[in-house]
Design a protein around this motif. Structure first.
Motif, PDB file in Angstrom:
ATOM      1  N   ALA A 290       0.832  -1.204   0.000  1.00  0.00           N
ATOM      2  CA  ALA A 290       0.000   0.000   0.000  1.00  0.00           C
ATOM      3  C   ALA A 290       0.870   1.258   0.000  1.00  0.00           C
ATOM      4  N   LEU A 291       1.950   1.240   0.774  1.00  0.00           N
ATOM      5  CA  LEU A 291       2.852   2.396   0.792  1.00  0.00           C
ATOM      6  C   LEU A 291       3.465   2.612  -0.593  1.00  0.00           C
ATOM      7  N   ALA A 292       3.908   1.527  -1.206  1.00  0.00           N
ATOM      8  CA  ALA A 292       4.527   1.642  -2.536  1.00  0.00           C
ATOM      9  C   ALA A 292       3.495   2.096  -3.575  1.00  0.00           C
ATOM     10  N   MET A 293       2.251   1.625  -3.420  1.00  0.00           N
ATOM     11  CA  MET A 293       1.194   2.038  -4.350  1.00  0.00           C
ATOM     12  C   MET A 293       0.888   3.521  -4.177  1.00  0.00           C
ATOM     13  N   GLY A 294       0.892   3.998  -2.922  1.00  0.00           N
ATOM     14  CA  GLY A 294       0.662   5.425  -2.668  1.00  0.00           C
ATOM     15  C   GLY A 294       1.710   6.276  -3.381  1.00  0.00           C
ATOM     16  N   LEU A 295       2.963   5.852  -3.314  1.00  0.00           N
ATOM     17  CA  LEU A 295       4.040   6.577  -3.997  1.00  0.00           C
ATOM     18  C   LEU A 295       3.850   6.521  -5.508  1.00  0.00           C
ATOM     19  N   THR A 296       3.324   5.388  -5.981  1.00  0.00           N
ATOM     20  CA  THR A 296       3.115   5.227  -7.420  1.00  0.00           C
ATOM     21  C   THR A 296       2.011   6.162  -7.917  1.00  0.00           C
ATOM     22  N   LEU A 297       0.969   6.331  -7.110  1.00  0.00           N
ATOM     23  CA  LEU A 297      -0.094   7.269  -7.488  1.00  0.00           C
ATOM     24  C   LEU A 297       0.475   8.676  -7.617  1.00  0.00           C
ATOM     25  N   GLU A 298       1.350   9.053  -6.670  1.00  0.00           N
ATOM     26  CA  GLU A 298       1.998  10.366  -6.740  1.00  0.00           C
ATOM     27  C   GLU A 298       2.821  10.483  -8.021  1.00  0.00           C
ATOM     28  N   ARG A 299       3.585   9.437  -8.291  1.00  0.00           N
ATOM     29  CA  ARG A 299       4.459   9.475  -9.469  1.00  0.00           C
ATOM     30  C   ARG A 299       3.630   9.592 -10.756  1.00  0.00           C
ATOM     31  N   TYR A 300       2.523   8.874 -10.802  1.00  0.00           N
ATOM     32  CA  TYR A 300       1.690   8.933 -12.003  1.00  0.00           C
ATOM     33  C   TYR A 300       0.975  10.275 -12.141  1.00  0.00           C
TER      34      TYR A 300
ATOM     35  N   SER B   3       9.793  15.584  -7.105  1.00  0.00           N
ATOM     36  CA  SER B   3       8.994  14.555  -7.774  1.00  0.00           C
ATOM     37  C   SER B   3       9.787  13.256  -7.916  1.00  0.00           C
ATOM     38  N   LEU B   4       9.054  12.144  -7.931  1.00  0.00           N
ATOM     39  CA  LEU B   4       9.703  10.844  -8.103  1.00  0.00           C
ATOM     40  C   LEU B   4      10.080  10.576  -9.558  1.00  0.00           C
ATOM     41  N   LEU B   5       9.631  11.450 -10.450  1.00  0.00           N
ATOM     42  CA  LEU B   5      10.046  11.293 -11.849  1.00  0.00           C
ATOM     43  C   LEU B   5      11.509  11.692 -11.971  1.00  0.00           C
ATOM     44  N   LYS B   6      12.208  11.121 -12.947  1.00  0.00           N
ATOM     45  CA  LYS B   6      13.596  11.509 -13.178  1.00  0.00           C
ATOM     46  C   LYS B   6      13.653  12.962 -13.652  1.00  0.00           C
ATOM     47  N   THR B   7      14.624  13.713 -13.129  1.00  0.00           N
ATOM     48  CA  THR B   7      14.863  15.059 -13.647  1.00  0.00           C
ATOM     49  C   THR B   7      15.577  14.922 -14.992  1.00  0.00           C
ATOM     50  N   THR B 286       7.223  -0.965  -7.688  1.00  0.00           N
ATOM     51  CA  THR B 286       8.527  -1.012  -7.026  1.00  0.00           C
ATOM     52  C   THR B 286       9.425   0.152  -7.449  1.00  0.00           C
ATOM     53  N   ALA B 287       9.327   0.532  -8.719  1.00  0.00           N
ATOM     54  CA  ALA B 287      10.144   1.650  -9.208  1.00  0.00           C
ATOM     55  C   ALA B 287       9.869   2.918  -8.391  1.00  0.00           C
ATOM     56  N   SER B 288       8.618   3.108  -7.982  1.00  0.00           N
ATOM     57  CA  SER B 288       8.273   4.296  -7.184  1.00  0.00           C
ATOM     58  C   SER B 288       8.964   4.239  -5.827  1.00  0.00           C
TER      59      SER B 288
END
Lengths: 382, 371
Positions: A290-300, B3-7, B286-288
């Motif tokens: 869930a923590l990793a998914m939360g970060l993924t939502l942010e990234r997306y 941001s977690l995206l690459k700069t 996982t990448a995130s």
């Protein structure tokens, strides 16, 4: 740039301070506190009404829509500031609706100027409530096989057929529906995206009871309903393009804010020091994912700002909903027999657990999501 | 947080690293080392030093490039894609981070040695089959002004190539970290023949003399120096594992498109499509976590423990799935030594154990999240 945003933040903070009623600052986000709006809406309190009116006047019920259509005309950065300032004072959302989430984006993308000017401002003001008419008894995962017909008769259509899983159809004022306008064309090419007034003669609804209890879902029936032809969004027979565009939105909504994936009950509190190693292992894995998914939502979300996420959003829908099901299983296990009683020691947990099973069905099943990913993201042969 | 995206800079770093490694260190490079019975390529390491990679975490005043942990993760990730064999994580990440916690001339000189590619470090923490630094038992007994260290360490990655070794030992009531040359009297190294063909050693210490100068940080307080170093290493290793998963996955998807059975590409079969799609989802999630760990170490290092353990835990699960699916979907060819997939599976297993397995990091996440 930063200075302008800082100034905007100060302005927002002052305005919210002056205009958000005290009663609307309780962080209330539960179903019972949502303001859906619509012609038949009964406000929970005077404060709820005032809050909606004031936010609508600013265009902040739909902050990023253009001002001409009832929106606030805010940039994404400004919208982020508005949302963070609202969170800071625990302000409730003034209005939520399928009009905001789904029809609005579709009209902004495919609608004519006249359609936008006519339909969007009442959505922004919470005056008209919309529902979505997609699925049919014979068209679930294979949505493009919808059979409900809209037959052209001069300047109008005559609509006949049945929709199912129409959320809040019994409370909505209008419906946006996928209807077959050309039965001889290939199935994706004979569908139109049509707007229908639910008070039209021949429209009826019936609520659906789920395994989790009563639900917002309904069946909706059309019996010789007359619909003006200008109520088609986009080109006639090109409704599938609109539907596909909207399904992407829906996926993001279900996996993100809409699903309440990261909010709500904490697994930790439910465990309450339980030492069953199997239960603890399940809870840990759930928490990690869930923590990793939360970060993924942010990234997306950040990705969406720079370009379209496109078909990769199927991942958010698939992973988010499967995770939510797992989480509910862990919580039921943690609750033991205390969690088996409707509205018992753990409140709505049993109903939530059962309801979560639909997450991976509605808005495209997990299997459909995996097929989308394999073909359109990974490029595997169809 | 950024941001977690690459700069843009990070994308350029990744692209240039990829370009270099595809040429200098494809999987065949590891295979060549293995077939020649070697575990280290000094020429490759010298090139990495020239490009500033060995100094990725070394301050500029000590001759480094000081690019930060996110950048170190990007380099490690690119290395993982082709299973690059080098002491990058042990030296450029773990030792450099440990030395940076100490502000003295000796540490600065050591950092310079790392940046210049002249010194290879190894970390000697583990004493049993599972990583558990807090439980280290090896003793450094007070002896005059210094110590005598006796005992044994295992799974010392890069231990045979290393010029120096960071050794964790019990002193009185606490733990102390020593920074010793590997040729100090009383140190004996023997090579472990690890499944992934990489360098690792068992090291025995027979009354090895150490002075106060050999202590990194303070006596009885190893963790002030070691904890940040371990976390930096765990994050970089998670990034490498993300790369290993990505490399194995890319090979697998290509194979699904090319391999024909029953007259069609096997990637047409839904049973395989859905497994591949699920695996892709796991790699994305996982990448995130990996990107987040790098950002957190750069921007809020004192609070990075959760982010790091999350990344290592997720990376461990994902890479394990990626290599297992990789072998299975390749069928018989995946089992052959002539094909590269086996190298991915072997590296994934070693990386899964190094610096803490899934359970070790899951327990840290659970503790910090009060589960």
């Amino acid at each position: 740039m930063t200075e302008a945003l800082d100034a905007f933040r100060a302005e927002v903070r002052d305005w919210l301070e002056a205009n958000c009623p005290e009663e609307m600052r309780d962080g209330g986000s539960g179903e019972e506190n949502i303001c859906w709006g619509g012609k038949r809406w009964q406000f929970q309190s005077e404060a709820q009404k005032v809050w909606l009116e004031r936010m609508a006047a600013k265009g902040w019920t739909v902050p990023t829509w253009p001002k001409d259509y009832g929106g606030g005309g805010l940039s994404r950065d400004e919208d982020k500031i508005l949302q963070s300032e609202m969170r800071r004072i625990k302000a409730r959302s003034p209005l939520q609706s399928f009009g905001i989430w789904m029809l609005g984006p579709a009209l902004l993308h495919f609608g004519t100027h006249e359609q936008k000017a006519h339909y969007l401002p009442p959505i922004a003001r919470g005056e008209v409530r919309w529902c979505q008419g997609y699925s049919e008894p014979g068209a679930g995962s294979d949505l493009a096989s919808v059979q409900s017909r809209a037959e052209p008769r001069g300047d109008h259509f005559v609509v006949n057929g049945q929709k199912v899983w129409t959320s809040y159809a019994d409370k909505a004022d209008w419906i946006f529906a996928l209807l077959r306008t050309d039965k001889d064309a290939p199935k994706h090419k004979g569908i139109s995206f049509v707007l229908i007034d639910m008070s039209s003669e021949g429209v009826s609804t019936r609520p659906i009871r789920l395994i989790s209890g009563s639900s917002p879902f309904c069946e909706t029936f059309f019996d010789d309903v007359k619909v003006p032809r200008e109520q088609v969004v986009g080109e006639e027979n090109r409704g599938w393009d609109v539907a596909k565009y909207l399904l992407t939105h829906e996926r993001e909504m279900i996996s993100g804010g809409g699903g309440g994936l990261l909010g709500g009950r904490g697994v930790g509190a439910m465990l309450d020091g339980a030492d069953d190693p199997v239960l603890r292992a399940g809870a840990m894995t759930c928490e990690i994912d869930a923590l990793a998914m939360g970060l993924t939502l942010e990234r997306y979300k950040d990705m969406a700002k720079t370009g379209s996420v496109g078909d990769a959003s199927a991942m958010l829908k698939y992973y988010g909903t499967e995770l939510n099901k797992r989480r509910n299983e862990v919580m039921m296990l943690a609750g033991g027999s205390d969690a088996l009683e409707w509205d018992g020691a753990h409140g709505s947990l049993p109903a939530d657990w059962l309801r979560s099973k639909a997450n991976s069905i509605e808005g495209g099943t997990s299997e459909v999501m995996l097929s989308i990913i394999s073909r359109r993201v990974l490029g595997l042969p169809a | 947080m950024t941001s977690l995206l690459k700069t843009e800079d990070e994308t350029m770093l990744a692209d240039s690293a990829r370009g270099f490694l595809d040429d200098a260190a494809p999987v065949s490079h590891l295979r060549g080392l293995r077939d020649a019975g070697k575990v280290h390529d000094p020429a490759l390491w010298a090139q990495m030093a020239e490009m500033g990679w060995t100094g990725v975490l070394v301050p500029e005043e000590a001759g480094g490039a000081d690019m930060g942990h996110a950048a170190a993760g990007i380099l490690a990730g690119e290395m993982g894609k082709t299973l690059v064999c080098s002491p990058f994580i042990g030296t450029a990440v773990i030792a450099a981070t440990a030395l940076r916690q100490v502000a003295n001339d000796r540490a600065s000189a050591a950092l310079r040695g790392i940046a210049e590619g002249k010194t290879i470090y190894a970390l000697a923490v583990d004493e049993g089959p599972k990583h558990d630094p807090d439980a280290a038992q090896m003793e450094a007994v007070a002896d005059g002004n210094g110590f005598r260290i006796s005992g044994a360490k295992t799974f010392v990655c890069d231990g045979m190539s290393a010029d120096r070794v960071l050794v964790l030992a019990r002193t009185g009531e606490g733990l102390t970290l020593f920074d010793l040359p590997t040729d100090r009297d009383g140190i004996t190294r023997s090579a472990m023949s690890l499944v992934d063909s990489r360098d690792a050693a068992r090291i025995t210490f027979d009354a090895v003399a150490a002075t106060g100068d050999d202590v990194l940080g303070q006596v009885d307080d190893a963790m002030t120096v070691l904890r940040p170093a371990l976390e930096a290493g765990q994050a970089a290793l998670a990034a490498e594992m993300g790369g290993v998963a990505a490399g194995a996955f890319a090979m697998t998807v290509e194979y699904l498109k090319e391999r024909k059975q029953f007259g069609v590409p096997i990637g047409m079969f839904q049973a395989l499509q859905h497994r591949a799609a699920h695996l892709w989802c796991e790699t994305e999630v996982t990448a995130s976590a990996i990107a987040h760990a790098g950002r957190k170490l750069d921007e809020d290092p004192a609070q990075a423990t959760l982010a790091v353990s999350l990344a290592k835990a997720r990376a461990t699960q994902t890479v394990t799935l990626a290599v297992q699916e990789g072998v299975q979907m390749h069928g018989g060819i995946g089992m052959t030594d002539a094909f590269d997939m086996g190298f991915y599976m072997k590296r994934a297993r070693v990386a899964a154990e190094w610096l803490g397995d899934y359970g070790y990091h899951a327990a840290i996440v659970a503790r910090l999240r009060e589960i």
